[in-house]
Design an enzyme around this catalytic site. Structure first.
Site, PDB file in Angstrom:
ATOM      1  N   LYS A  28      57.740 -66.538  -3.419  1.00 24.02           N
ATOM      2  CA  LYS A  28      56.723 -66.296  -4.577  1.00 24.02           C
ATOM      3  C   LYS A  28      56.680 -67.659  -5.277  1.00 24.02           C
ATOM      4  O   LYS A  28      57.493 -68.439  -5.391  1.00 24.02           O
ATOM      5  CB  LYS A  28      57.409 -65.276  -5.394  1.00 24.02           C
ATOM      6  CG  LYS A  28      56.670 -64.759  -6.622  1.00 24.02           C
ATOM      7  CD  LYS A  28      57.418 -64.033  -7.555  1.00 24.02           C
ATOM      8  CE  LYS A  28      57.943 -62.700  -7.019  1.00 24.02           C
ATOM      9  NZ  LYS A  28      58.607 -61.946  -7.948  1.00 24.02           N
ATOM     10  N   LYS A  86      55.608 -57.857   0.584  1.00 24.83           N
ATOM     11  CA  LYS A  86      55.285 -56.946  -0.874  1.00 24.83           C
ATOM     12  C   LYS A  86      53.911 -57.019  -1.342  1.00 24.83           C
ATOM     13  O   LYS A  86      53.091 -57.935  -1.459  1.00 24.83           O
ATOM     14  CB  LYS A  86      56.304 -57.761  -1.812  1.00 24.83           C
ATOM     15  CG  LYS A  86      57.764 -57.744  -1.614  1.00 24.83           C
ATOM     16  CD  LYS A  86      58.507 -58.538  -2.454  1.00 24.83           C
ATOM     17  CE  LYS A  86      58.317 -58.311  -3.895  1.00 24.83           C
ATOM     18  NZ  LYS A  86      59.243 -59.342  -4.754  1.00 24.83           N
TER      19      LYS A  86
END
Length: 231
Positions: A28, A86
Site C-alpha cells: 500500500k 483489496k
C-alpha cells in the site's frame, strides 16, 4: 488465531516486516490515500523479496465507482501473482458498480472487499460480498485524520461484523489506525487479521518508514494475547 497484517511500501520494509514475524505482507502507498496503490514495479520488487514465504495482499487504489477501471486494476495485479487483491468500497455507488466486477473476476483471483468505518459502507450487508465470491471482508478507515476504527465503531458492532462474516465463510480483517492498546480487545473478537501501518512506523506516523522496535512490540503483543486466549 488472529494473525498480523503489516502494510509496507517497498522491498526494504517488506524485509523488515518478515524479520519481525509478520504473517501477511500488505502492499500500500499511504501517501496516495486509504488504499493507495503502489507502482507495479515496486510490487514486483516486493514479490521477489518475499519469495513465497508469506502471503501478499495489494490494494488497487482509491478508485471511483467505475467498473472498467476497477476490473483493469484487479487484472493487473492478478497477472503478478498477488494472493489477495483489496478493493475499496467507499460508497453505495461502489457497491452497485463494483460487486458485479468482483463476481466476474473472483473465480481466478482472491479478492478482499474493504469497507470503511467512517463511510456509509460501514454497516453494509455482507451477504452480497459472499455471493460475489469475495475471499474476505475488511473494516478500515478512509480518512485517517478523522479518527481510528475503534472511535467510529464500538466493540459490539465490530464483533457483529466478524461473526456475520464468519457465518458466510469470509476471511475477516480489522484495521484503521490501530494501536497496540487495541490488540487485546480486538483479538477477542476473533478476526482473521489485525492490520497495522501507523503503529509500526517511526513516531507512529504512517508516512514514515517501519520501525523495527515498534514492529516487534506489536508482534509480541499479538502473540502474548493469543497465548492468553489458549490458556
Amino acid at each position: 488465531m488472529t494473525r498480523m497484517l503489516a502494510s509496507v511500501t517497498n522491498a526494504h520494509e517488506a524485509t523488515t516486516a518478515i524479520q519481525a514475524g509478520v504473517d501477511l505482507i500488505d502492499l500500500k502507498d499511504p501517501a496516495s490515500g486509504a488504499l493507495g496503490a503502489l507502482p507495479l514495479t515496486e510490487i514486483q520488487a516486493v514479490r521477489s523479496v518475499v519469495g513465497g514465504r508469506h502471503p501478499i495482499s495489494a490494494t488497487i487504489g482509491d478508485l471511483p465507482p467505475a467498473p472498467a477501471e476497477t476490473a483493469d486494476a484487479i487484472a493487473a495485479l492478478r497477472g503478478m501473482g498477488i494472493d489477495y487483491v483489496k478493493v475499496g468500497f467507499f460508497s453505495a455507488a461502489h457497491l452497485d458498480a463494483c460487486l458485479p466486477v468482483i463476481a466476474d473476476l473472483s473465480p481466478t483471483q482472491a479478492i478482499v472487499a474493504v469497507l470503511f468505518a467512517d463511510t456509509e459502507t460501514a454497516r453494509a450487508d455482507l451477504e452480497p460480498f459472499a455471493k460475489a465470491g469475495c475471499a474476505g471482508v475488511m473494516l478500515d478507515t478512509a480518512d485517517k485524520a478523522a479518527g481510528r476504527l475503534c472511535q467510529h465503531l464500538d466493540l459490539a458492532t465490530l464483533g457483529q461484523f466478524v461473526a456475520r462474516a464468519k457465518s458466510l465463510g469470509l476471511m475477516t480483517g480489522l484495521a484503521g489506525s490501530l494501536r497496540i492498546t487495541d490488540i487485546a480487545a480486538l483479538q477477542r473478537l476473533g478476526p482473521s487479521y489485525l492490520g497495522f501501518r501507523g503503529a509500526l512506523c517511526h513516531d507512529g506516523r504512517r508516512g514514515r518508514g517501519l520501525d523495527p522496535q515498534r514492529l516487534r512490540a506489536v508482534r509480541q503483543s499479538m502473540l502474548r494475547h493469543s497465548l492468553a486466549e489458549l490458556t
